[in-house]
Every structure is written in structure tokens, then in C-alpha cells.
Design an enzyme around this catalytic site. Structure first.
Site, PDB file in Angstrom:
ATOM      1  N   LYS A  62      31.502  27.763   6.685  1.00  0.00           N
ATOM      2  CA  LYS A  62      31.345  26.433   6.090  1.00  0.00           C
ATOM      3  C   LYS A  62      31.418  25.396   7.200  1.00  0.00           C
ATOM      4  O   LYS A  62      32.420  25.320   7.929  1.00  0.00           O
ATOM      5  CB  LYS A  62      32.487  26.210   5.114  1.00  0.00           C
TER       6      LYS A  62
HETATM    7  C1  E4P Z   1      33.603  23.230  -2.179  1.00  0.00           C
HETATM    8  O1  E4P Z   1      33.263  24.161  -1.501  1.00  0.00           O
HETATM    9  C2  E4P Z   1      34.840  22.471  -1.991  1.00  0.00           C
HETATM   10  O2  E4P Z   1      35.830  23.359  -1.566  1.00  0.00           O
HETATM   11  C3  E4P Z   1      35.364  21.861  -3.261  1.00  0.00           C
HETATM   12  O3  E4P Z   1      34.459  22.044  -4.330  1.00  0.00           O
HETATM   13  C4  E4P Z   1      35.914  20.496  -3.138  1.00  0.00           C
HETATM   14  O4  E4P Z   1      36.374  20.078  -4.392  1.00  0.00           O
HETATM   15  P1  E4P Z   1      37.379  18.842  -4.605  1.00  0.00           P
HETATM   16  O5  E4P Z   1      36.572  17.593  -4.535  1.00  0.00           O
HETATM   17  O6  E4P Z   1      37.932  19.073  -5.982  1.00  0.00           O
HETATM   18  O7  E4P Z   1      38.410  18.937  -3.530  1.00  0.00           O
END
Ligand code: E4P
Length: 216
Positions: free
Chosen positions: A83
Site C-alpha cells: 500500500k
Molecule cells: C483502506 O484501505 C483504509 O485502511 C481504510 O478504509 C480507512 O478507513 P477510515 O477512514 O475509516 O480510517
């Protein structure tokens, strides 16, 4: 549409995997910080539990560092997807790592052109954050529609992963729009199977069966 869990909590990941409905997992440093134990070990454990892609995020800001970290994550298990946050340095790292056949999920996408740039750089997934846009009164799902439209225009093969999902309606809309993946918290995942009328229906059927089950 593929269902991913957005968590690093192993019991929930195990339960969803046993159900046979879990296509992958997304983690991030914040999710890992909520769990006990060494974060890399945790990701390694998750990657063993689930056959599908497991996203693990880099935490350096320069391309060189991102590439180094990405290579380390990718070595850990064949289903790890690196990522990388959207930025100019991130795009450089995506280009370098994707040329080495390493799968990349470009995260923290908040505009359609960011998604197009990440795809052009070689990301295999892009993660637009719908909930965080909703939080500041910008309709997150409109971003999904726009990215899908652009990807269709140019036959872009990059998968659209709807991230920062807050409730079941995000999942419904993502599926109706034709998004490839929805990654969701455990509570949302569980709620998808529920409906009050289903519960009432089961209760009534059981009650009626009690009335007749001993009939001669
Ligand atoms: C996606 O890969 C992220 O980890 C995640 O969806 C972020 O979500 P949040 O806005 O609830 O922290």
C-alpha cells in the site's frame, strides 16, 4: 464485487474467512496500532489466514524508502499487496515496484485524477476513501462513480477498491456502481447479512412450528 475486511484483528479475519466470503484484507498503520504484538508478524499471520490480497502500508515518504519497504513487505508472502500513499514520491515508487511485478494498492485517493495517475503509474488497485469525504460534506460515492467512468473510458485494468466504508449503504452503492472491491470494518461486514424482517420471519416460523410439531 469482492468483500475485503478493513482490519488487523485476527479473530474477525478468521471468522470471515471461515464463512468463505472473505476475498482479502486491508491494513494500515492505524489499524495495526489497535492490535497487540509486532505489526509485521501480525501481517504475516493474516497473510497465512487469507488466500486473497493483504494490503500492508509503507511509512516512508520518499520514493527510495517506499521501494525499500515495499520490497520487504512483498518478500513476506506472495499475497501481500504493498500500500503506497498517493503523492509524487508515491507515484515514482509505484512505477518502480510494479515493473518488478509487485502488486500495489495506491491509498488515500480523494480525486478521480489521482486515481487515474496511480493507475497509469502501474497500481493494481486504487483506494478512494468515501467515508472521509462524507465526513467533510463531499459525497464520497460520487468519487467512485467518476473513477469508474474514467476507468471505463480508457479500459483501465486497475481495480477500484472502495475504502473508508462507514455503513452498509456504502457497500450497496459500491455494488450497484460496479466497483471491484469494498473493504469494510467488521461491524459493517456483519450487518450486511442482517434485516429486521428476516429476524421477525425466523421467529414466526419457529413459533408456528412449535404449535404443530407434535401433531399426530
Ligand atoms: C483502506 O484501505 C483504509 O485502511 C481504510 O478504509 C480507512 O478507513 P477510515 O477512514 O475509516 O480510517
Amino acid at each position: 464485487m469482492k468483500f475485503f475486511l478493513d482490519t488487523a484483528h485476527v479473530p474477525h479475519i478468521r471468522e470471515a474467512a471461515e464463512l468463505g466470503l472473505l476475498d482479502g484484507v486491508t491494513t494500515n498503520p492505524s489499524l495495526l496500532s489497535k492490535e497487540e504484538g509486532e505489526p509485521r508478524e501480525l501481517v504475516r499471520e493474516i497473510a497465512k489466514l487469507v488466500e486473497g490480497p493483504i494490503s500492508a502500508e509503507v511509512v516512508t515518504l520518499d520514493a527510495e524508502g517506499m521501494v525499500r519497504e515495499g520490497l520487504e513487505w512483498a518478500k513476506m508472502a506472495s499475497n501481500i499487496v504493498v500500500k503506497i500513499p498517493m503523492s509524487i514520491e508515491g507515484l515514482k515508487a509505484i512505477r518502480t515496484l510494479s515493473k518488478q511485478d509487485i502488486k500495489i494498492n495506491c491509498t488515500l485517493i480523494f480525486s478521480p485524477i489521482q486515481a487515474l495517475m496511480a493507475a497509469k503509474a502501474g497500481a493494481s488497485m486504487v483506494s478512494p476513501f468515501v467515508g472521509r469525504l462524507d465526513d467533510i460534506q463531499i459525497p464520497g460515492m460520487e468519487l467512485i462513480q467518476q473513477i469508474l467512468e474514467i476507468f471505463a473510458n480508457y479500459e483501465v485494468g486497475t481495480e477500484l477498491l472502495v475504502a473508508s466504508i462507514r455503513h452498509p449503504l456504502h457497500v450497496l452503492e459500491a455494488a450497484r456502481m460496479g466497483a471491484d472491491i469494498a473493504t469494510m470494518p467488521w461491524a459493517v461486514f456483519q450487518s450486511l447479512a442482517k434485516h429486521p424482517l428476516t429476524d421477525i420471519g425466523i421467529e414466526r416460523f419457529l413459533a408456528d412450528w412449535e404449535k404443530v410439531k407434535n401433531r399426530p
